[in-house]
Design a protein around this motif. Structure first.
Motif, short mmCIF file in Angstrom:
data_model
loop_
_atom_site.label_atom_id
_atom_site.label_comp_id
_atom_site.label_asym_id
_atom_site.label_seq_id
_atom_site.Cartn_x
_atom_site.Cartn_y
_atom_site.Cartn_z
N ILE A 132 0.85 -1.19 0.00
CA ILE A 132 0.00 0.00 0.00
C ILE A 132 0.89 1.24 0.00
CG2 ILE A 132 -1.72 1.31 1.31
CD1 ILE A 132 -2.71 -1.39 2.41
N PRO A 133 0.64 2.19 -0.92
CA PRO A 133 1.46 3.40 -0.97
C PRO A 133 1.52 4.11 0.39
CG PRO A 133 0.02 3.32 -2.86
CD PRO A 133 -0.40 2.20 -1.95
N GLY A 134 2.72 4.54 0.75
CA GLY A 134 2.91 5.27 2.00
C GLY A 134 3.26 4.38 3.18
N ARG A 158 -3.72 9.53 -1.45
CA ARG A 158 -4.12 9.28 -0.07
C ARG A 158 -5.44 8.52 -0.03
NH1 ARG A 158 -3.68 14.11 1.89
NH2 ARG A 158 -5.83 14.72 1.59
N MET A 159 -6.40 8.90 -0.87
CA MET A 159 -7.69 8.22 -0.92
C MET A 159 -7.51 6.75 -1.34
SD MET A 159 -10.93 8.68 -3.47
CE MET A 159 -9.94 7.93 -4.75
N ILE A 160 -6.70 6.53 -2.36
CA ILE A 160 -6.45 5.16 -2.83
C ILE A 160 -5.75 4.34 -1.75
CG2 ILE A 160 -5.08 3.80 -4.47
CD1 ILE A 160 -5.69 6.04 -6.53
N SER A 161 -4.78 4.94 -1.08
CA SER A 161 -4.06 4.25 -0.03
C SER A 161 -4.99 3.88 1.12
CB SER A 161 -2.91 5.14 0.47
OG SER A 161 -2.21 4.52 1.52
N GLN A 163 -8.23 3.53 0.92
CA GLN A 163 -9.18 2.54 0.41
C GLN A 163 -8.56 1.14 0.44
OE1 GLN A 163 -10.57 3.32 -3.56
NE2 GLN A 163 -11.63 1.36 -3.71
N LYS A 164 -7.31 1.03 0.01
CA LYS A 164 -6.63 -0.27 0.02
C LYS A 164 -6.45 -0.77 1.45
CE LYS A 164 -4.58 -0.84 -4.38
NZ LYS A 164 -5.43 -1.95 -4.73
N MET A 165 -6.13 0.12 2.38
CA MET A 165 -5.99 -0.29 3.78
C MET A 165 -7.34 -0.77 4.32
SD MET A 165 -3.59 -0.63 6.09
CE MET A 165 -2.24 0.50 5.84
N SER A 166 -8.42 -0.08 3.95
CA SER A 166 -9.76 -0.50 4.38
C SER A 166 -10.15 -1.85 3.79
CB SER A 166 -10.81 0.54 3.98
OG SER A 166 -10.67 1.71 4.74
N GLU A 167 -9.75 -2.12 2.55
CA GLU A 167 -10.03 -3.42 1.94
C GLU A 167 -9.38 -4.54 2.75
OE1 GLU A 167 -8.69 -3.27 -2.11
OE2 GLU A 167 -10.19 -1.78 -2.67
N LEU A 168 -8.20 -4.28 3.28
CA LEU A 168 -7.50 -5.31 4.05
C LEU A 168 -7.98 -5.38 5.49
CD1 LEU A 168 -3.82 -4.87 2.83
CD2 LEU A 168 -5.37 -6.76 2.33
N LEU A 169 -8.08 -4.24 6.17
CA LEU A 169 -8.37 -4.21 7.60
C LEU A 169 -9.86 -4.09 7.91
CD1 LEU A 169 -5.50 -1.85 8.79
CD2 LEU A 169 -5.50 -4.35 8.61
N GLY A 170 -10.66 -3.75 6.92
CA GLY A 170 -12.09 -3.59 7.12
C GLY A 170 -12.48 -2.11 7.19
N GLU A 171 -13.68 -1.83 6.71
CA GLU A 171 -14.19 -0.45 6.76
C GLU A 171 -14.22 0.04 8.20
OE1 GLU A 171 -15.09 1.93 4.51
OE2 GLU A 171 -14.30 0.55 3.01
N GLY A 172 -13.91 1.29 8.39
CA GLY A 172 -13.97 1.89 9.71
C GLY A 172 -12.82 1.51 10.63
N HIS A 173 -11.78 0.90 10.08
CA HIS A 173 -10.62 0.56 10.92
C HIS A 173 -10.01 1.84 11.49
CE1 HIS A 173 -8.51 1.64 7.24
NE2 HIS A 173 -7.45 1.88 8.02
#
Length: 189
Positions: A132-134, A158-161, A163-173
């Motif tokens: 994930i970028p960043g 930042r939005m893409i990064s 979003q990718k983190m949310s895909e892995l950790l779940g929405e609202g992480h």
């Protein structure tokens, strides 16, 4: 001393949205050259900075690398479609120059439960986070997921990064600072 860390876009290429014709899922492909900068530890001589800079410049996608001994910072220009900043950070850490950035913990995310749900093992989960970028580094052990990340000033990246983190950790992480020992690794005997 807090050192600022950030990522800025250097080129005008924009994230692309590709539609896969077989399953009609939207996939965001990331490309473009972005600047990332962060504080590093243990950089105290110009010769070391030159050697570390040369090592980072050999990595795929690195357009430039500048290490400041006086400021204790590194600034790289990275084509994110070819390489990751986590790889550059890993090379610097292997040379004794770890990021001078605190760890953030993904509250409530357990790698032992999360990885199988995503069809990954623990190492695959860590590698996905590192892509994930960043993201400079990630730990997926002891029942926790911890990350080191730079601030991404480019709003699209930042939005893409995120979003990718949310895909892995779940929405609202939520990512919260990790309270660590007052000693650095090099101070512990």
């Amino acid at each position: 001393i807090l050192k600022a860390s950030s990522a800025r876009k250097r080129t005008t290429s924009e994230p692309q949205i590709d539609e896969d014709s077989e399953d009609h899922d939207l996939e965001i492909s990331m490309d473009g050259v972005y600047q990332f900068d962060w504080g590093i530890r243990g950089m105290d001589c110009p010769d070391c900075a030159m050697k570390a800079s040369r090592a980072v410049k050999r990595l795929p996608g690195i357009q430039s690398c500048r290490i400041s001994v006086a400021e204790g910072t590194v600034e790289i220009s990275q084509d994110i479609s070819i390489g990751t900043v986590s790889r550059a950070s890993s090379v610097l850490a292997s040379l004794g120059h770890e990021p001078d950035i605190g760890w953030l913990r993904a509250d409530g995310a357990n790698p032992e439960r999360l990885a199988p749900r995503l069809g990954l093992d623990n190492k695959g989960l860590r590698n996905s986070i590192l892509s994930i970028p960043g993201t400079l580094d990630a730990r997926t052990d002891k029942g926790h997921i911890d990350v080191q990340r730079v601030w991404i000033s480019d709003p699209e990246l930042r939005m893409i990064s995120e979003q990718k983190m949310s895909e892995l950790l779940g929405e609202g992480h939520m990512l919260s600072p990790v309270r660590e020992s007052a000693f650095r690794k090099d101070q512990i005997q």
